[in-house]
Design an enzyme around this catalytic site. Structure first.
Site, PDB file in Angstrom:
ATOM      1  N   GLU A   1       0.825  -1.196   0.000  1.00 59.90           N
ATOM      2  CA  GLU A   1       0.000   0.000   0.000  1.00 59.90           C
ATOM      3  C   GLU A   1       0.868   1.258   0.000  1.00 59.90           C
ATOM      4  O   GLU A   1       1.957   1.266   0.569  1.00 59.90           O
ATOM      5  CB  GLU A   1      -0.939   0.000   1.219  1.00 59.90           C
ATOM      6  CG  GLU A   1      -1.995  -1.101   1.111  1.00 59.90           C
ATOM      7  CD  GLU A   1      -2.970  -1.135   2.279  1.00 59.90           C
ATOM      8  OE1 GLU A   1      -4.029  -1.759   2.116  1.00 59.90           O
ATOM      9  OE2 GLU A   1      -2.672  -0.553   3.342  1.00 59.90           O
TER      10      GLU A   1
ATOM     11  N   CYS B   1       3.630   8.609   0.697  1.00 57.32           N
ATOM     12  CA  CYS B   1       4.113   7.663   1.705  1.00 57.32           C
ATOM     13  C   CYS B   1       4.230   6.314   1.010  1.00 57.32           C
ATOM     14  O   CYS B   1       3.213   5.747   0.578  1.00 57.32           O
ATOM     15  CB  CYS B   1       3.131   7.598   2.875  1.00 57.32           C
ATOM     16  SG  CYS B   1       3.576   6.367   4.121  1.00 57.32           S
TER      17      CYS B   1
ATOM     18  N   CYS C   1       6.919  -4.482  15.758  1.00 55.09           N
ATOM     19  CA  CYS C   1       6.286  -3.465  16.596  1.00 55.09           C
ATOM     20  C   CYS C   1       4.834  -3.859  16.869  1.00 55.09           C
ATOM     21  O   CYS C   1       4.057  -4.069  15.935  1.00 55.09           O
ATOM     22  CB  CYS C   1       6.345  -2.109  15.908  1.00 55.09           C
ATOM     23  SG  CYS C   1       8.026  -1.585  15.469  1.00 55.09           S
TER      24      CYS C   1
ATOM     25  N   CYS D   1       1.674  -1.769  15.368  1.00 52.43           N
ATOM     26  CA  CYS D   1       1.614  -1.518  13.927  1.00 52.43           C
ATOM     27  C   CYS D   1       0.938  -2.679  13.206  1.00 52.43           C
ATOM     28  O   CYS D   1       1.328  -3.835  13.368  1.00 52.43           O
ATOM     29  CB  CYS D   1       3.023  -1.310  13.381  1.00 52.43           C
ATOM     30  SG  CYS D   1       3.077  -1.005  11.600  1.00 52.43           S
TER      31      CYS D   1
ATOM     32  N   GLY E   1       6.898  -1.893   5.770  1.00 50.44           N
ATOM     33  CA  GLY E   1       8.273  -2.365   5.756  1.00 50.44           C
ATOM     34  C   GLY E   1       9.247  -1.457   6.496  1.00 50.44           C
ATOM     35  O   GLY E   1       8.956  -0.296   6.791  1.00 50.44           O
ATOM     36  N   GLU E   2      10.403  -2.005   6.804  1.00 50.31           N
ATOM     37  CA  GLU E   2      11.513  -1.277   7.419  1.00 50.31           C
ATOM     38  C   GLU E   2      12.523  -0.968   6.313  1.00 50.31           C
ATOM     39  O   GLU E   2      13.210  -1.859   5.813  1.00 50.31           O
ATOM     40  CB  GLU E   2      12.155  -2.126   8.516  1.00 50.31           C
ATOM     41  CG  GLU E   2      13.521  -1.659   9.007  1.00 50.31           C
ATOM     42  CD  GLU E   2      13.572  -0.203   9.438  1.00 50.31           C
ATOM     43  OE1 GLU E   2      14.352   0.551   8.833  1.00 50.31           O
ATOM     44  OE2 GLU E   2      12.831   0.175  10.360  1.00 50.31           O
TER      45      GLU E   2
ATOM     46  N   SER F   1      12.271   6.821   7.102  1.00 53.58           N
ATOM     47  CA  SER F   1      11.925   6.573   8.501  1.00 53.58           C
ATOM     48  C   SER F   1      12.307   5.154   8.889  1.00 53.58           C
ATOM     49  O   SER F   1      11.937   4.194   8.208  1.00 53.58           O
ATOM     50  CB  SER F   1      10.429   6.787   8.714  1.00 53.58           C
ATOM     51  OG  SER F   1      10.069   6.495  10.050  1.00 53.58           O
TER      52      SER F   1
ATOM     53  N   SER G   1      11.491   6.167  14.295  1.00 52.08           N
ATOM     54  CA  SER G   1      10.251   5.809  14.979  1.00 52.08           C
ATOM     55  C   SER G   1      10.627   5.344  16.383  1.00 52.08           C
ATOM     56  O   SER G   1      10.962   4.189  16.607  1.00 52.08           O
ATOM     57  CB  SER G   1       9.555   4.689  14.183  1.00 52.08           C
ATOM     58  OG  SER G   1       8.307   4.370  14.722  1.00 52.08           O
ATOM     59  N   LEU G   2      10.587   6.268  17.344  1.00 49.63           N
ATOM     60  CA  LEU G   2      11.174   6.022  18.670  1.00 49.63           C
ATOM     61  C   LEU G   2      10.160   5.491  19.686  1.00 49.63           C
ATOM     62  O   LEU G   2      10.287   4.382  20.195  1.00 49.63           O
ATOM     63  CB  LEU G   2      11.828   7.306  19.189  1.00 49.63           C
ATOM     64  CG  LEU G   2      12.704   7.167  20.430  1.00 49.63           C
ATOM     65  CD1 LEU G   2      13.903   6.277  20.168  1.00 49.63           C
ATOM     66  CD2 LEU G   2      13.160   8.543  20.923  1.00 49.63           C
ATOM     67  N   HIS G   3       9.190   6.312  20.036  1.00 49.28           N
ATOM     68  CA  HIS G   3       8.036   5.936  20.880  1.00 49.28           C
ATOM     69  C   HIS G   3       8.348   5.642  22.346  1.00 49.28           C
ATOM     70  O   HIS G   3       7.415   5.564  23.149  1.00 49.28           O
ATOM     71  CB  HIS G   3       7.275   4.750  20.274  1.00 49.28           C
ATOM     72  CG  HIS G   3       6.917   4.949  18.844  1.00 49.28           C
ATOM     73  ND1 HIS G   3       6.175   6.033  18.413  1.00 49.28           N
ATOM     74  CD2 HIS G   3       7.221   4.240  17.726  1.00 49.28           C
ATOM     75  CE1 HIS G   3       6.035   5.968  17.098  1.00 49.28           C
ATOM     76  NE2 HIS G   3       6.664   4.902  16.662  1.00 49.28           N
TER      77      HIS G   3
ATOM     78  N   ASN H   1      -3.255   5.654  15.804  1.00 52.42           N
ATOM     79  CA  ASN H   1      -4.296   5.145  14.923  1.00 52.42           C
ATOM     80  C   ASN H   1      -4.612   3.703  15.293  1.00 52.42           C
ATOM     81  O   ASN H   1      -3.784   2.806  15.108  1.00 52.42           O
ATOM     82  CB  ASN H   1      -3.820   5.219  13.471  1.00 52.42           C
ATOM     83  CG  ASN H   1      -3.406   6.638  13.118  1.00 52.42           C
ATOM     84  OD1 ASN H   1      -4.186   7.561  13.234  1.00 52.42           O
ATOM     85  ND2 ASN H   1      -2.144   6.812  12.739  1.00 52.42           N
TER      86      ASN H   1
ATOM     87  N   CYS I   1      -0.727   6.384   9.707  1.00 49.93           N
ATOM     88  CA  CYS I   1       0.494   5.702  10.159  1.00 49.93           C
ATOM     89  C   CYS I   1       0.156   4.481  11.014  1.00 49.93           C
ATOM     90  O   CYS I   1      -0.645   4.559  11.944  1.00 49.93           O
ATOM     91  CB  CYS I   1       1.350   6.666  10.988  1.00 49.93           C
ATOM     92  SG  CYS I   1       2.155   7.932  10.009  1.00 49.93           S
TER      93      CYS I   1
END
Length: 346
Positions: free
Chosen positions: A94, A107, A118, A121, A165-166, A197, A220-222, A296, A339
């Protein structure tokens, strides 16, 4: 036995030139075909109208163009567009077009599924099936640029590698795609309008610095406490925060480029003052910006958006310590395009 034709976009310009010379033609024909493939984004050899029918037939006999296809498109109430992109082998990724007052952002995805785990996600719940090829990443950008021009009457202005994906787990292909996107022979976009990212792969962040890339880096820390981050991003056990920070210090020393941190605040997970103070400490070693992102939902009761008081506490603490902070509201939630929501639900 059927012979599988090679995707012509796997060839460099030099290899294309050599192919034509070996078939009794002029080398410049390779330049023409290369321009059709990348600058003009031709989907078939028949599209290459400045090349003779005989040459087009020869190309068709030897090669394929494995271009992607927008299989399904959804438009959000806020104007966001989500694409289900079908790859040549039938797999789906996507991509998203995010419009704003003065720009449009693509994106894009870099893997089918994701290599990491994660818990918050939706993409992470899909097993990683394969990496995307450079041309498949490039095609997503071309498709979104066309949509931007059609629906918003302006060319695409920014790209973020924040889809499925990473990106740093598909390093070589992502870099090749960006090289094509920024090349005058491709889309000619400025690398400063591109952000990659990552969830934080220290070794590959250092490689980005060594390779002297010109695009921007987001992390992407969080969570800035190891126990908290490992509980929501289990791979953090393998790549702990000390290693990530060392890699980011290396990145800044080499590039002098500001680091952006993506950060979601969840109720009961990272909404305490100690969590915010840890983030401040983590940010101090280099100029940085923190995007506080609205969560989200993906149907998991463990993760609930923190209240406005927690967000205000973070924002106040960061600003008082001289750290740039932005509160980002999500786009495209009604079509699962925000996201963390990309999971092939189209």
């Amino acid at each position: 036995m059927e012979v599988t034709k090679k995707d012509i976009r796997a060839l460099t310009k030099e290899e294309l030139r050599a192919f034509f010379v070996s078939n009794g033609d002029k080398a410049f024909r390779g330049n023409q075909v290369y321009e059709w493939l990348w600058n003009k984004a031709a989907h078939s050899f028949e599209d290459m109208t400045s090349i003779s029918k005989e040459t087009r037939k020869m190309l068709n006999d030897n090669f394929v163009i494995n271009h992607v296809k927008v299989d399904h498109m959804q438009r959000s109430n806020d104007g966001t567009i989500k694409n289900a992109v079908k790859l040549y082998d039938g797999l789906i990724v996507e991509s998203v077009l995010i419009p704003a007052a003065t720009r449009t952002t693509a994106c894009v995805s870099s893997q089918v599924g994701c290599s990491l785990d994660c818990k918050f996600c939706a993409t992470a719940r899909l097993k990683r099936m394969r990496n995307l090829n450079p041309d498949e990443i490039y095609d997503q950008v071309v498709a979104i640029d066309n949509q931007s021009r059609f629906y918003y009457n302006r060319p695409l202005s920014n790209i973020v590698f924040m889809g499925m994906g990473e990106p740093l787990m598909n390093y070589k292909n992502v870099i090749k795609a960006i090289d094509k996107i920024t090349s005058p022979e491709g889309l000619g976009m400025s690398p400063r309008r591109i952000t990659v990212s990552t969830s934080g792969v220290p070794k590959m962040i250092k490689k980005l610095a060594d390779d002297e890339v010109k695009f921007k880096l987001a992390v992407s820390l969080h969570a800035a406490l190891d126990d908290v981050r490992t509980s929501i991003m289990p791979f953090n056990e393998k790549f702990p925060l000390d290693d990530l920070r060392e890699a980011l210090e290396y990145w800044y020393a080499k590039t002098k480029s500001r680091i952006t941190y993506e950060y979601v605040i969840w109720k009961g997970i990272n909404d305490l003052r100690k969590d915010a103070e840890a983030l401040v400490r983590f940010c101090r070693f280099a100029p940085s910006k923190v995007n506080l992102i609205e969560y989200n939902p993906i149907g998991d009761d463990q993760f609930k958006q923190a209240g406005n008081d927690a967000i205000s506490m973070y924002q106040d603490l960061l600003e008082r310590n001289g750290i740039t902070v932005t509160v980002r509201r999500s786009r495209g939630k009604d079509i699962d395009a925000a996201c963390g929501q990309l999971a092939n639900k189209s």
